[in-house]
Design an enzyme around this catalytic site. Structure first.
Site, PDB file in Angstrom:
ATOM      1  N   HIS A 267       0.826  -1.206   0.000  1.00 23.40           N
ATOM      2  CA  HIS A 267       0.000   0.000   0.000  1.00 23.40           C
ATOM      3  C   HIS A 267       0.865   1.263   0.000  1.00 23.40           C
ATOM      4  O   HIS A 267       2.070   1.211   0.267  1.00 23.40           O
ATOM      5  CB  HIS A 267      -0.930   0.029   1.233  1.00 23.40           C
ATOM      6  CG  HIS A 267      -0.201   0.068   2.541  1.00 23.40           C
ATOM      7  ND1 HIS A 267       0.345  -1.047   3.133  1.00 23.40           N
ATOM      8  CD2 HIS A 267       0.077   1.106   3.389  1.00 23.40           C
ATOM      9  CE1 HIS A 267       0.918  -0.715   4.278  1.00 23.40           C
ATOM     10  NE2 HIS A 267       0.776   0.582   4.454  1.00 23.40           N
ATOM     11  N   ARG A 286       9.854  -1.639   2.568  1.00 21.82           N
ATOM     12  CA  ARG A 286       9.576  -0.682   1.498  1.00 21.82           C
ATOM     13  C   ARG A 286       9.938  -1.260   0.142  1.00 21.82           C
ATOM     14  O   ARG A 286      10.918  -1.991   0.010  1.00 21.82           O
ATOM     15  CB  ARG A 286      10.328   0.626   1.745  1.00 21.82           C
ATOM     16  CG  ARG A 286       9.900   1.334   3.033  1.00 21.82           C
ATOM     17  CD  ARG A 286      10.684   2.615   3.261  1.00 21.82           C
ATOM     18  NE  ARG A 286      10.225   3.261   4.497  1.00 21.82           N
ATOM     19  CZ  ARG A 286      10.718   2.993   5.698  1.00 21.82           C
ATOM     20  NH1 ARG A 286      11.692   2.103   5.829  1.00 21.82           N
ATOM     21  NH2 ARG A 286      10.261   3.606   6.766  1.00 21.82           N
TER      22      ARG A 286
END
Length: 413
Positions: A267, A286
């Site tokens: 997301h 990440r």
């Protein structure tokens, strides 16, 4: 019961107006204000206001009497730590493309990095603690996000609509296997493209996006998705995460809507202000759209490629003035209390709680004491505090209530 002072976190993607305005401070602020932390995370704990007007770290308060402040059941299940972290979040620019690990993955990753001798504050460390990090965000303004992999057939349709010949080899990975396996293959290929291949592909894809938006309007199903990809390319030119954004659901939350993100959900928050609550963890993997550390192999290990919609959560009434957002997370529960002048919400005791006023003004009465809260103010209620009464002092008063997930719903009178 004590007033609570949150810790402001300044990140480049934050807003100079949103948090400052909500808290009644000067606008614009001196620096971008991305988050206001209300909790006991070691990186930036909130501070408890004492009767002398001195303040003390909430961490120190909990350490002084964990059973009294958290409750014995909480300590036995989660240890002598506050299980949740409550935040105000204000995104003026997009956040990184990211996912969070499951409890098992977090415990394994934390132990593995410890065994390698990586310092907790190392910039290449992925796991700052051994906890998972489910999270819920509730919009205070219109809130834009990318969340979860889109259903494969619809992504094939989106990529075909761009009419980019250079996409054909990659499109075949998904069109030939339109399921989680195909999504994994395509995402992995894109996120690991050599720089020369990425620099050859990405401009052609962006040209296709521009052509899509400037072409005939009839039948343009993916306008918001394509526009988002172009916007991300402006913020993060040459980043593989721009390509990856084409694979994700584009979501818009209106004020009061909630979005719950479980482990493995890829997301990125794009823009807007919300109240966020999560397990008390700082574990983030990440995948792009960031200058911070990106560990693609570890991200791929935790990602869930199961194509599914990410439902928008509507709060359900649990009393005349309170609406709760239901999630499966045992570490936290979040509800919204809305009051007019003279309205009273009675909040049952049990476990640690934080009340955050996000609009108007209220008073909180507990155990003979009263604290007035204006927008941006918060209060700490420990397990040993008796029931509290929240009274509206203005029109449109709004308070968010953070507590443990196990508590029942019979909390408002």
């Amino acid at each position: 019961m004590h007033s609570l002072e949150g810790a402001v976190r300044s990140y480049a993607w934050g807003s100079r107006t949103a948090i400052a305005a909500l808290c009644g401070r000067k606008v614009p602020s001196d620096h971008p204000e991305a988050e206001l932390w209300l909790g006991a995370h070691p990186a930036d704990p909130a501070r408890v206001v004492l009767p002398t007007d001195d303040t003390v770290s909430l961490l120190e308060v909990l350490d002084s009497d964990p059973h009294g402040h958290l409750g014995t059941p909480t300590v036995e299940r989660f240890g002598a730590r506050l299980p949740f972290l409550l935040k105000l979040l204000a995104a003026e620019e997009p956040l990184s493309l990211q996912a969070h690990p499951s409890a098992r993955q977090a415990a394994e990753g934390f132990a593995r990095e410890d065994s390698l001798g990586l310092a907790i504050d190392s910039p290449i460390r992925n796991y700052k603690d051994a906890s998972h990090k489910p999270e819920l965000v509730v919009a205070l303004t219109r809130f834009e996000a990318l969340a979860g992999f889109r259903e494969a057939h619809r992504t094939v349709a989106l990529l075909e609509a761009l009419h980019v010949p250079e996409l054909e080899p990659y499109l075949g990975l998904l069109a030939g296997q339109p399921d989680s396996g195909g999504l994994r293959a395509l995402f992995t290929t894109w996120i690991t493209l050599p720089p020369t291949a990425l620099l050859a592909l990405l401009p052609r894809v962006l040209d296709g996006c521009v052509a899509y938006l400037t072409g005939p309007e009839n039948g343009r199903e993916f306008v918001e998705e394509i526009r988002t990809t172009l916007q991300l390319a402006e913020f993060y030119p040459g980043d593989a995460g721009v390509l990856a954004s084409l694979l994700l659901n584009r979501i818009t939350l209106e004020p009061g809507d909630g979005l719950y993100l479980a482990a493995g959900n890829l997301h990125a928050y794009l823009h807007g202000m919300g109240v966020e609550i999560m397990a008390n963890s700082d574990n983030v993997l990440r995948g792009g759209l960031t200058p911070k550390h990106v560990d693609v192999p570890e991200l791929l290990r935790v990602l869930d490629f199961g194509a599914a919609s990410v439902p928008i959560l509507a709060a359900e009434s649990v009393g005349p003035f309170e609406w709760r957002y239901r999630t499966p997370a045992p570490e936290f529960a979040l509800s919204r209390v809305e009051l007019g002048p003279g309205d009273e919400a009675v909040l049952a005791p049990g476990g640690p709680q934080i009340l955050l006023c996000t609009n108007g003004a209220v008073s909180v009465e507990c155990d003979g004491g009263t604290v007035d809260l204006d927008s941006g103010d918060s209060v700490w209620l420990s397990h040993s505090d008796p029931e509290s009464v929240v009274r509206g002092r203005s029109d449109g008063a709004q308070v968010f209530r953070a507590r443990l997930g196990e508590l029942g719903d019979d909390s408002v009178g």
